[in-house]
Design a protein around this motif. Structure first.
Motif, mmCIF file in Angstrom:
data_model
loop_
_atom_site.group_PDB
_atom_site.id
_atom_site.type_symbol
_atom_site.label_atom_id
_atom_site.label_comp_id
_atom_site.label_asym_id
_atom_site.label_seq_id
_atom_site.Cartn_x
_atom_site.Cartn_y
_atom_site.Cartn_z
ATOM 1 N N UNK A 197 91.982 43.600 8.307
ATOM 2 C CA UNK A 197 91.955 44.529 7.181
ATOM 3 C C UNK A 197 91.796 43.723 5.913
ATOM 4 N N UNK A 198 90.957 44.096 4.963
ATOM 5 C CA UNK A 198 90.045 45.238 5.006
ATOM 6 C C UNK A 198 88.815 44.947 5.869
ATOM 7 N N UNK A 199 88.171 46.031 6.299
ATOM 8 C CA UNK A 199 86.972 45.904 7.130
ATOM 9 C C UNK A 199 85.793 46.659 6.544
ATOM 10 N N UNK A 200 86.019 47.357 5.443
ATOM 11 C CA UNK A 200 84.922 48.049 4.750
ATOM 12 C C UNK A 200 85.124 47.838 3.250
ATOM 13 N N UNK A 211 77.935 45.328 15.756
ATOM 14 C CA UNK A 211 77.011 45.963 14.803
ATOM 15 C C UNK A 211 77.803 46.523 13.618
ATOM 16 N N UNK A 212 78.976 47.097 13.907
ATOM 17 C CA UNK A 212 79.828 47.638 12.825
ATOM 18 C C UNK A 212 80.280 46.508 11.909
ATOM 19 N N UNK A 213 80.573 45.351 12.511
ATOM 20 C CA UNK A 213 81.003 44.209 11.704
ATOM 21 C C UNK A 213 79.881 43.802 10.744
ATOM 22 N N UNK A 214 78.666 43.690 11.331
ATOM 23 C CA UNK A 214 77.527 43.265 10.505
ATOM 24 C C UNK A 214 77.287 44.233 9.348
ATOM 25 N N UNK A 265 79.525 42.605 4.287
ATOM 26 C CA UNK A 265 79.389 42.692 2.821
ATOM 27 C C UNK A 265 80.665 42.296 2.058
ATOM 28 N N UNK A 266 81.794 42.262 2.755
ATOM 29 C CA UNK A 266 83.039 41.865 2.077
ATOM 30 C C UNK A 266 83.012 40.395 1.664
ATOM 31 N N UNK A 267 82.172 39.605 2.351
ATOM 32 C CA UNK A 267 82.102 38.185 1.983
ATOM 33 C C UNK A 267 81.618 38.051 0.539
ATOM 34 N N UNK A 268 80.608 38.867 0.215
ATOM 35 C CA UNK A 268 80.070 38.823 -1.156
ATOM 36 C C UNK A 268 81.141 39.325 -2.140
ATOM 37 N N UNK A 269 81.799 40.405 -1.744
ATOM 38 C CA UNK A 269 82.857 41.008 -2.587
ATOM 39 C C UNK A 269 83.906 39.956 -2.956
ATOM 40 N N UNK A 270 84.358 39.178 -1.944
ATOM 41 C CA UNK A 270 85.420 38.202 -2.216
ATOM 42 C C UNK A 270 84.871 36.891 -2.795
ATOM 43 N N UNK A 271 83.605 36.582 -2.480
ATOM 44 C CA UNK A 271 83.002 35.381 -3.089
ATOM 45 C C UNK A 271 82.898 35.602 -4.601
ATOM 46 N N UNK A 272 82.535 36.822 -5.000
ATOM 47 C CA UNK A 272 82.447 37.130 -6.437
ATOM 48 C C UNK A 272 83.800 36.989 -7.135
#
Ligand code: AMP
Length: 216
Positions: free
Chosen positions: A86-89, A173-176, A181-188
């Motif tokens: 968590x989170x996953x979305x 597929x759900x992960x992808x 997209x959370x990687x970008x969210x947290x990288x920012x």
């Protein structure tokens, strides 16, 4: 210390979160475990969640958010925690961010487990779990002392419904689609710490410990 462990199913983040939680004396909060406990307990939330889980799909955000925020209110979370699964979305990440602003707390880092999909398929399809929640083993990589039976309660091990191959593919597929997209969210937010997760377990543990030490 408040950490998020982000990674695909089968990346080993649950095992690593449990070990790190024990060494830091903070709880590992796994939404997968919380949901499975709700299913076993037969609550309304559990019954609703089960339909999605058995199909390998993500449980709707409102149910999961409700469950994890209630868990984070408990006293053992005061000194920190590791969020596992968590989170996953993006919706969950935004809800978490809002809840933290209200509580005036922050996340120290998001550890991202990096691993190839073909490796995940091998790991997940061979996984066997205790039906009473005592742990998990693998038919090739991590056998219990009496093959096929739980080391703790000796119940026959079972394959999770969502570890069946076609469902693994749905989960990946759900992960992808929903979680990557959370990687970008947290990288920012300058919180993302990627670690390679395909080597031996001890090497991965070491990497995580080094990353966590640098945060202190
Ligand atoms: P896990 O044990 O983390 O692999 O989770 C098992 C299943 O629980 C997932 O395939 C989902 O159906 C559900 N689940 C766990 N965590 C979440 C979450 N954060 N959001 C939605 N569904 C979740």
């Amino acid at each position: 210390m408040r950490l998020i462990f982000l990674g695909p199913p089968g990346s080993g983040k649950g095992t690593q979160a449990k070990m790190l939680g024990e060494s830091l004396h903070i709880p590992q909060l796994s939404t997968g475990d919380l949901l499975r406990a709700a299913v076993r307990g037969g609550s309304e939330l559990g019954r609703e969640a089960r339909k999605f889980m058995d199909a390998g799909k993500l449980v709707p955000d409102d149910l999961v958010i409700q469950l994890i925020l209630a868990r984070m209110q408990q006293k053992d979370c005061e000194g920190g925690f590791i969020l596992d699964g968590f989170p996953r979305t993006l919706g969950q990440a935004e809800a978490l961010e809002k809840a933290f602003i209200v509580k005036r707390i922050t996340i120290d880092a998001v550890i991202s487990f990096e691993i190839e999909e073909h490796e995940l398929l091998v790991r997940l399809s061979g996984r066997r779990v205790c039906p009473n929640g005592h742990g998990e083993w693998h038919i090739r990589f991590h056998l219990p002392s009496n093959p096929g039976f739980c080391d703790v309660c000796h119940a026959p091990l079972v394959q999770r419904a969502d570890d069946e191959e076609s469902r693994i593919r749905v989960r990946l597929a759900a992960y992808r689609k929903d979680t990557e997209p959370l990687k970008k969210f947290y990288a920012e937010r300058k919180l993302l710490r990627p670690i390679p997760a395909d080597g031996p377990m001890a090497a991965i543990t070491q990497q995580i410990e080094t990353t966590v030490k640098q945060l202190r």
